[in-house]
Structure formats: structure tokens, C-alpha cells
Design a protein around this motif. Structure first.
Motif, PDB file in Angstrom:
ATOM      1  N   GLN A  75     -33.393  16.613  34.864  1.00 36.92           N
ATOM      2  CA  GLN A  75     -33.048  18.029  34.688  1.00 36.92           C
ATOM      3  C   GLN A  75     -32.674  18.661  36.025  1.00 36.92           C
ATOM      4  O   GLN A  75     -31.694  19.399  36.120  1.00 36.92           O
ATOM      5  CB  GLN A  75     -34.204  18.787  34.032  1.00 36.92           C
ATOM      6  N   ARG A  76     -33.457  18.359  37.070  1.00 31.53           N
ATOM      7  CA  ARG A  76     -33.122  18.884  38.403  1.00 31.53           C
ATOM      8  C   ARG A  76     -31.758  18.371  38.859  1.00 31.53           C
ATOM      9  O   ARG A  76     -30.982  19.119  39.456  1.00 31.53           O
ATOM     10  CB  ARG A  76     -34.199  18.500  39.424  1.00 31.53           C
ATOM     11  N   GLU A  77     -31.457  17.109  38.561  1.00 31.35           N
ATOM     12  CA  GLU A  77     -30.158  16.546  38.940  1.00 31.35           C
ATOM     13  C   GLU A  77     -29.026  17.214  38.162  1.00 31.35           C
ATOM     14  O   GLU A  77     -27.968  17.512  38.728  1.00 31.35           O
ATOM     15  CB  GLU A  77     -30.154  15.025  38.699  1.00 31.35           C
ATOM     16  N   ARG A  78     -29.237  17.472  36.867  1.00 33.41           N
ATOM     17  CA  ARG A  78     -28.219  18.177  36.072  1.00 33.41           C
ATOM     18  C   ARG A  78     -27.987  19.582  36.619  1.00 33.41           C
ATOM     19  O   ARG A  78     -26.847  20.038  36.733  1.00 33.41           O
ATOM     20  CB  ARG A  78     -28.644  18.254  34.599  1.00 33.41           C
ATOM     21  N   GLU A  79     -29.075  20.274  36.973  1.00 31.71           N
ATOM     22  CA  GLU A  79     -28.945  21.622  37.528  1.00 31.71           C
ATOM     23  C   GLU A  79     -28.223  21.596  38.865  1.00 31.71           C
ATOM     24  O   GLU A  79     -27.385  22.457  39.140  1.00 31.71           O
ATOM     25  CB  GLU A  79     -30.326  22.260  37.676  1.00 31.71           C
ATOM     26  N   ARG A  80     -28.522  20.612  39.704  1.00 25.70           N
ATOM     27  CA  ARG A  80     -27.845  20.480  40.986  1.00 25.70           C
ATOM     28  C   ARG A  80     -26.355  20.233  40.776  1.00 25.70           C
ATOM     29  O   ARG A  80     -25.516  20.839  41.432  1.00 25.70           O
ATOM     30  CB  ARG A  80     -28.452  19.331  41.794  1.00 25.70           C
ATOM     31  N   LYS A  81     -26.030  19.373  39.825  1.00 28.85           N
ATOM     32  CA  LYS A  81     -24.626  19.058  39.516  1.00 28.85           C
ATOM     33  C   LYS A  81     -23.903  20.288  38.988  1.00 28.85           C
ATOM     34  O   LYS A  81     -22.764  20.564  39.387  1.00 28.85           O
ATOM     35  CB  LYS A  81     -24.569  17.925  38.488  1.00 28.85           C
ATOM     36  N   MET A  82     -24.561  21.044  38.111  1.00 27.05           N
ATOM     37  CA  MET A  82     -23.940  22.263  37.582  1.00 27.05           C
ATOM     38  C   MET A  82     -23.679  23.266  38.702  1.00 27.05           C
ATOM     39  O   MET A  82     -22.633  23.914  38.735  1.00 27.05           O
ATOM     40  CB  MET A  82     -24.816  22.884  36.496  1.00 27.05           C
ATOM     41  N   GLU A  83     -24.618  23.400  39.609  1.00 33.05           N
ATOM     42  CA  GLU A  83     -24.447  24.322  40.741  1.00 33.05           C
ATOM     43  C   GLU A  83     -23.287  23.872  41.620  1.00 33.05           C
ATOM     44  O   GLU A  83     -22.466  24.690  42.052  1.00 33.05           O
ATOM     45  CB  GLU A  83     -25.739  24.410  41.554  1.00 33.05           C
ATOM     46  N   GLU A  84     -23.204  22.574  41.865  1.00 36.01           N
ATOM     47  CA  GLU A  84     -22.094  22.028  42.650  1.00 36.01           C
ATOM     48  C   GLU A  84     -20.766  22.280  41.943  1.00 36.01           C
ATOM     49  O   GLU A  84     -19.778  22.671  42.566  1.00 36.01           O
ATOM     50  CB  GLU A  84     -22.302  20.517  42.865  1.00 36.01           C
ATOM     51  N   ASP A  85     -20.742  22.074  40.626  1.00 37.08           N
ATOM     52  CA  ASP A  85     -19.528  22.323  39.842  1.00 37.08           C
ATOM     53  C   ASP A  85     -19.132  23.800  39.892  1.00 37.08           C
ATOM     54  O   ASP A  85     -17.951  24.125  39.961  1.00 37.08           O
ATOM     55  CB  ASP A  85     -19.708  21.875  38.391  1.00 37.08           C
ATOM     56  N   ARG A  86     -20.138  24.692  39.849  1.00 35.76           N
ATOM     57  CA  ARG A  86     -19.854  26.130  39.928  1.00 35.76           C
ATOM     58  C   ARG A  86     -19.202  26.492  41.262  1.00 35.76           C
ATOM     59  O   ARG A  86     -18.303  27.331  41.315  1.00 35.76           O
ATOM     60  CB  ARG A  86     -21.138  26.935  39.746  1.00 35.76           C
ATOM     61  N   VAL A  90     -12.809  27.212  39.498  1.00 36.05           N
ATOM     62  CA  VAL A  90     -11.815  28.277  39.655  1.00 36.05           C
ATOM     63  C   VAL A  90     -11.657  28.973  38.312  1.00 36.05           C
ATOM     64  O   VAL A  90     -11.891  28.376  37.266  1.00 36.05           O
ATOM     65  CB  VAL A  90     -10.442  27.733  40.123  1.00 36.05           C
ATOM     66  N   SER A  91     -11.271  30.225  38.354  1.00 35.94           N
ATOM     67  CA  SER A  91     -11.049  30.958  37.109  1.00 35.94           C
ATOM     68  C   SER A  91      -9.767  30.448  36.453  1.00 35.94           C
ATOM     69  O   SER A  91      -8.948  29.763  37.085  1.00 35.94           O
ATOM     70  CB  SER A  91     -10.924  32.461  37.390  1.00 35.94           C
ATOM     71  N   TYR A  92      -9.562  30.824  35.201  1.00 38.24           N
ATOM     72  CA  TYR A  92      -8.349  30.421  34.494  1.00 38.24           C
ATOM     73  C   TYR A  92      -7.121  30.999  35.191  1.00 38.24           C
ATOM     74  O   TYR A  92      -6.103  30.317  35.331  1.00 38.24           O
ATOM     75  CB  TYR A  92      -8.409  30.873  33.030  1.00 38.24           C
ATOM     76  N   GLU A  93      -7.244  32.222  35.663  1.00 39.03           N
ATOM     77  CA  GLU A  93      -6.132  32.861  36.354  1.00 39.03           C
ATOM     78  C   GLU A  93      -5.778  32.093  37.632  1.00 39.03           C
ATOM     79  O   GLU A  93      -4.597  31.872  37.936  1.00 39.03           O
ATOM     80  CB  GLU A  93      -6.449  34.328  36.692  1.00 39.03           C
ATOM     81  N   GLU A  94      -6.808  31.695  38.388  1.00 39.17           N
ATOM     82  CA  GLU A  94      -6.570  30.919  39.603  1.00 39.17           C
ATOM     83  C   GLU A  94      -5.937  29.567  39.258  1.00 39.17           C
ATOM     84  O   GLU A  94      -5.015  29.117  39.950  1.00 39.17           O
ATOM     85  CB  GLU A  94      -7.881  30.678  40.354  1.00 39.17           C
ATOM     86  N   TYR A  95      -6.417  28.945  38.188  1.00 41.79           N
ATOM     87  CA  TYR A  95      -5.880  27.659  37.743  1.00 41.79           C
ATOM     88  C   TYR A  95      -4.389  27.779  37.408  1.00 41.79           C
ATOM     89  O   TYR A  95      -3.581  26.954  37.842  1.00 41.79           O
ATOM     90  CB  TYR A  95      -6.667  27.144  36.544  1.00 41.79           C
ATOM     91  N   THR A  96      -4.032  28.800  36.621  1.00 42.36           N
ATOM     92  CA  THR A  96      -2.621  28.954  36.245  1.00 42.36           C
ATOM     93  C   THR A  96      -1.755  29.255  37.469  1.00 42.36           C
ATOM     94  O   THR A  96      -0.627  28.782  37.553  1.00 42.36           O
ATOM     95  CB  THR A  96      -2.442  30.048  35.170  1.00 42.36           C
ATOM     96  N   GLU A  97      -2.281  30.003  38.419  1.00 47.07           N
ATOM     97  CA  GLU A  97      -1.542  30.300  39.645  1.00 47.07           C
ATOM     98  C   GLU A  97      -1.323  29.021  40.454  1.00 47.07           C
ATOM     99  O   GLU A  97      -0.212  28.765  40.945  1.00 47.07           O
ATOM    100  CB  GLU A  97      -2.287  31.345  40.481  1.00 47.07           C
TER     101      GLU A  97
END
Length: 109
Positions: A75-86, A90-97
Motif C-alpha cells: 500500500q505504501r508503494e502504491r501511494e508512493r507511485k501515485m504521488e510520483e505519477d501526480r 499534466v492536465s488535458y489542456e496541457e496534453y492537447t497543447e
């Protein structure tokens, strides 16, 4: 432990087979930790003779504790990975740009 209370080789072999058939995936170090805890009385008192049922019940308790620890680590590893992913998200707007710029670059090149 008195001599008459020691397990026979046959009893030890039978217990070994029972443990191997049910908990074949445990590492030797985990089994050593279990037997150390069993010896210290962490899973209740062992009154003299070897009781296969009590040992198997204690091993089940050890296994449940082990799984809880592993789940917390995962669980700690999943939370660490999610934080790293965050952090890398990028937002959808940034992605489309970004995509639009890449497409413009390909056309220009």
C-alpha cells in the motif's frame, strides 16, 4: 525440555510435510522467524510435547500477520507511485497543447 517430551523423528517429518504442503511459498527465513516466535511463546504456551494442531494454528496466525505486513508495504508503494505519477501528470489542456505543438513541429519539419 525433558527427553520424554521431545518429538520423535516421525512426528517432526509429519509436521514438516504438513507445513510444506500448506505453506510451500514461505522462505526459510520466515519459517525460522515463526519458530523463534513460537519458542518465545508469542503464539501461546506449548506445554511440553509437540502439538501439531497448535503449531499449525500458530503458523496460520503468523501467516496472517505476515500478510498484513506485506499489504502495508505494498500500500505504501502504491501511494508512493501515485504521488510520483501526480508529480509527472499534466492536465488535458496541457496534453492537447503539447500534442498540437508536436504535430505542428512534424508538419514544419
Amino acid at each position: 525440555m525433558k527427553e520424554e517430551n521431545k518429538a520423535t523423528l516421525g512426528v517432526v517429518r509429519e509436521m514438516s510435510k504438513m507445513i510444506l504442503s500448506r505453506y510451500y511459498f514461505l522462505k526459510l527465513s520466515e519459517l525460522m522467524l515463526f519458530f523463534q516466535r513460537l519458542k518465545y511463546g508469542d503464539y501461546g504456551e506449548m506445554y511440553g510435547c509437540i502439538d501439531a494442531v497448535r503449531i499449525m494454528r500458530a503458523l496460520r496466525t503468523f501467516f496472517d500477520e505476515r500478510n498484513q505486513i506485506i499489504e502495508k508495504i505494498e500500500q505504501r508503494e502504491r501511494e508512493r507511485k501515485m504521488e510520483e505519477d501526480r508529480k509527472n501528470a499534466v492536465s488535458y489542456e496541457e496534453y492537447t497543447e503539447i500534442k498540437k505543438r508536436k504535430n505542428n513541429h512534424k508538419v514544419a519539419g
